[in-house]
Design an enzyme around this catalytic site. Sequence first.
Site, short mmCIF file in Angstrom:
data_model
loop_
_atom_site.label_atom_id
_atom_site.label_comp_id
_atom_site.label_asym_id
_atom_site.label_seq_id
_atom_site.Cartn_x
_atom_site.Cartn_y
_atom_site.Cartn_z
N ASP A 18 -6.48 2.45 -7.29
CA ASP A 18 -5.21 1.73 -7.10
C ASP A 18 -4.63 2.14 -5.75
OD1 ASP A 18 -2.94 0.06 -7.85
OD2 ASP A 18 -1.82 1.92 -8.09
N SER A 19 -3.70 1.34 -5.27
CA SER A 19 -3.02 1.70 -4.02
C SER A 19 -2.25 3.02 -4.18
CB SER A 19 -2.03 0.59 -3.63
OG SER A 19 -1.07 0.45 -4.65
N CYS A 81 -5.64 -2.52 -9.78
CA CYS A 81 -4.59 -2.96 -8.85
C CYS A 81 -4.70 -4.48 -8.74
CB CYS A 81 -4.82 -2.30 -7.49
SG CYS A 81 -3.71 -2.87 -6.20
N GLU A 166 6.68 4.58 -6.41
CA GLU A 166 6.04 5.51 -5.46
C GLU A 166 7.04 6.56 -4.97
OE1 GLU A 166 2.68 5.75 -4.19
OE2 GLU A 166 2.26 4.47 -5.91
N CYS A 200 1.26 -6.17 -12.11
CA CYS A 200 1.12 -5.07 -11.17
C CYS A 200 1.03 -3.81 -12.02
CB CYS A 200 2.33 -4.99 -10.24
SG CYS A 200 2.33 -3.48 -9.23
N HIS A 202 1.70 -0.85 -11.45
CA HIS A 202 2.83 0.09 -11.34
C HIS A 202 3.94 -0.25 -12.35
CE1 HIS A 202 1.14 1.26 -7.44
NE2 HIS A 202 2.09 2.16 -7.28
N1 DGL Z 1 -0.53 -1.34 -8.56
C1 DGL Z 1 -0.69 -2.35 -7.54
C2 DGL Z 1 -0.86 -3.72 -8.17
O1 DGL Z 1 -1.24 -3.80 -9.34
C3 DGL Z 1 0.46 -2.21 -6.59
C4 DGL Z 1 0.21 -2.81 -5.28
C5 DGL Z 1 1.05 -2.25 -4.16
O2 DGL Z 1 0.70 -1.17 -3.68
O3 DGL Z 1 1.98 -2.92 -3.74
O4 DGL Z 1 -0.68 -4.73 -7.54
#
Ligand code: DGL
Length: 282
Positions: A18-19, A81, A166, A200, A202
């Site tokens: 993931d990011s 992600c 984050e 998402c 997150h």
């Molecule tokens: N968890 C990522 C997603 O599902 C987040 C992406 C981001 O870093 O903006 O899109």
Amino acid sequence: MSSITTLPTSPGPIGVFDSGYGGLTVLREIRHALPDADFIYLGDNARAPYGTRSFDLVYQFTLQAVKRLFAEGCHLVILACNTASAKALRSIQQRDLPGLDPDRRVLGVIRPTVEILGKVSHSGHIGIVGTPGTVASQSYNMEIEKLYPEFKTFTHACPMWVPLVEYREANSPGADYFVKKDVEQLLAQSADIDTMILGCTHYPMLLDKISKYVPAGINVLSQGKIVADSLADYLHRHPEMDKKITRGASTRFLTTERADRFASLANLFLGDDIEASQIVLA
Ligand code: DGL
């Protein structure tokens, strides 16, 4: 970086990418579904959020992460992600995998999420919240149109939600302002929305806040369990891949951020005492 000649061939862990922290919501459920498997989690926290970045950058960053996970011995990588699944998955599968190793696999999170909609929605009006990148890609709209052409989709981008996670503001009073506003803007598009996809990974970390503002009767879909069930099913249908996964019930954590910073939030979220290593992706 890695090429077909340098990739380890022996069985290895499942890679989860993931990011940033969001993929932990998926990892937690996958570990529950496959308790014996080994995992490597890679969070590109230093470059998160991806959701406001260009198609090309998300593709480049995601490919770097996939190559790194392959070089660590993974035969199977889950892009936990949505932004990477929306913007990079198809190019990696079609353009890069044949040259890297046609027997390795990279799977995303959008398709399995869309597949279950037929079981959960009665009105066929589906609300989707996601990053600006995921929403602009129209990946959900297109997948839903393919599988359920009679359904109607309503999307809304929430650019502040990933930074709230984050930067550890998910439980702060300030988060209420953004969550309430965005939920209201999504639901205002149709009174018949009965299913809201948290598009998402997150966003489940904001679930307490989201649940406050979504009226009872609307299903709020988090992806962790959906993706975990879909992966277990995939491995059942693909014994040749199942055999390439080592089973020592371990997880290693890699991050592009400071390792102690990553570990403290991951510990909190997973309820584990984890250690992380800082890496550079290039
Ligand atoms: N968890 C990522 C997603 O599902 C987040 C992406 C981001 O870093 O903006 O899109």
